[in-house]
Design a protein around this motif. Sequence first.
Motif, PDB file in Angstrom:
ATOM      1  N   PHE A  20       0.882  -1.229  -0.143  1.00  0.00           N
ATOM      2  CA  PHE A  20      -0.002  -0.024   0.247  1.00  0.00           C
ATOM      3  C   PHE A  20       0.896   1.473  -0.034  1.00  0.00           C
ATOM      4  O   PHE A  20       1.819   1.348   0.841  1.00  0.00           O
ATOM      5  N   SER A  85       3.906  -6.426   2.530  1.00  0.00           N
ATOM      6  CA  SER A  85       2.964  -5.600   3.486  1.00  0.00           C
ATOM      7  C   SER A  85       1.688  -5.767   3.319  1.00  0.00           C
ATOM      8  O   SER A  85       1.055  -6.826   3.581  1.00  0.00           O
ATOM      9  N   MET A  86       0.949  -4.952   2.640  1.00  0.00           N
ATOM     10  CA  MET A  86      -0.773  -4.886   2.476  1.00  0.00           C
ATOM     11  C   MET A  86      -0.840  -6.303   1.330  1.00  0.00           C
ATOM     12  O   MET A  86      -1.786  -6.837   1.676  1.00  0.00           O
ATOM     13  N   TYR A  89      -1.044  -9.100   3.617  1.00  0.00           N
ATOM     14  CA  TYR A  89      -2.148  -9.212   4.533  1.00  0.00           C
ATOM     15  C   TYR A  89      -3.300  -9.808   3.672  1.00  0.00           C
ATOM     16  O   TYR A  89      -3.806 -10.860   3.884  1.00  0.00           O
ATOM     17  N   ARG A 123      -5.821   4.974  10.384  1.00  0.00           N
ATOM     18  CA  ARG A 123      -6.118   4.397   9.217  1.00  0.00           C
ATOM     19  C   ARG A 123      -7.442   5.408   8.686  1.00  0.00           C
ATOM     20  O   ARG A 123      -7.534   5.771   7.464  1.00  0.00           O
ATOM     21  N   HIS A 234      11.032  -1.176   5.100  1.00  0.00           N
ATOM     22  CA  HIS A 234       9.706  -1.882   4.931  1.00  0.00           C
ATOM     23  C   HIS A 234       9.367  -2.192   3.273  1.00  0.00           C
ATOM     24  O   HIS A 234       8.746  -3.290   2.856  1.00  0.00           O
TER      25      HIS A 234
HETATM   26  C1  MLT Z   1       2.079  -1.238   3.319  1.00  0.00           C
HETATM   27  O1  MLT Z   1       3.231  -1.113   3.042  1.00  0.00           O
HETATM   28  O2  MLT Z   1       1.455  -1.840   2.481  1.00  0.00           O
HETATM   29  C2  MLT Z   1       1.493  -0.649   4.602  1.00  0.00           C
HETATM   30  O3  MLT Z   1       2.221  -0.011   5.254  1.00  0.00           O
HETATM   31  C3  MLT Z   1       0.731  -1.789   5.141  1.00  0.00           C
HETATM   32  C4  MLT Z   1       0.021  -1.092   6.374  1.00  0.00           C
HETATM   33  O4  MLT Z   1      -0.172   0.055   6.456  1.00  0.00           O
HETATM   34  O5  MLT Z   1      -0.148  -1.720   7.478  1.00  0.00           O
END
Ligand code: MLT
Length: 263
Positions: A20, A85-86, A89, A123, A234
Amino acid sequence: MHLYTRSAGEGLPVVLLHAFPLSSAMWLAQREGLAAVCKVITPDLRGFGGSPLGDEEPSLDVMADDVVRLLDRQEIDRAVVGGQSMGGYVTMALCRRHPDRLLGVILADTKAGADAERARADRERVATAALDGGLPALVGEMLPTMIGETSMRDRAMVVGRVRGLIQSAPPQAVAWAQRAMAGRPDSFATLRELTVPALVIVGEEDRISPPGDAEAMAEAVPDGRLTVIEQAGHLSAIERPEAFNRAVAGFTAELAGGSPPRG
Ligand code: MLT
């Protein structure tokens, strides 16, 4: 939802899901560097890049189902699925909903825990600000948390590239994805039940999903292994693509029953 997708290479299908608020453009070095060892499939998750947002309520499950529809369309029964990251998820949502579609899992710079109340509120702040035209002001806030200190100091190309990717994120998609991430459940039980191997990758300078989160995920998966990438934050796939690709190539060789390529 028909996801706009860029692919490269042939062989073992490896789907990589972006962070994200980026797009499949973040995987340029993976499409280039991994095409010799596997088929790299990099979709734009809904709302980002070339994929429309659609009308569904925000949910990572919706994104995971989109990815499975992409596999169906490409007639791929099982694939290695991973994300940064996202994207991680979404991968964990896919593990929960469609475990039979997996050959292996890659979890890069992500975490299995759900958000605490404060993170959820933040968020919603970002979602509202993006919808109110505040995305340009958020870029300065996001950049130094997403990129490691070494890259911020020494890798102007990385910083410029990530800035450009964040600036081109559609505000509606930013808000939708933030709300989807805020609603995600804890995924540790899912990881403990995983029956396929998992590679966990983390940049040692990652402050959003630090190495401790990666260690916890690698320990939860029955067949997990961890690669820590030095001098990366990251966005380890963008910041140190050769090291990231080496880890993925080693993992795919392991899954294919061969030895990892040299270099
Ligand atoms: C990402 O890099 O996708 C975000 O940092 C994920 C998040 O906001 O948890």
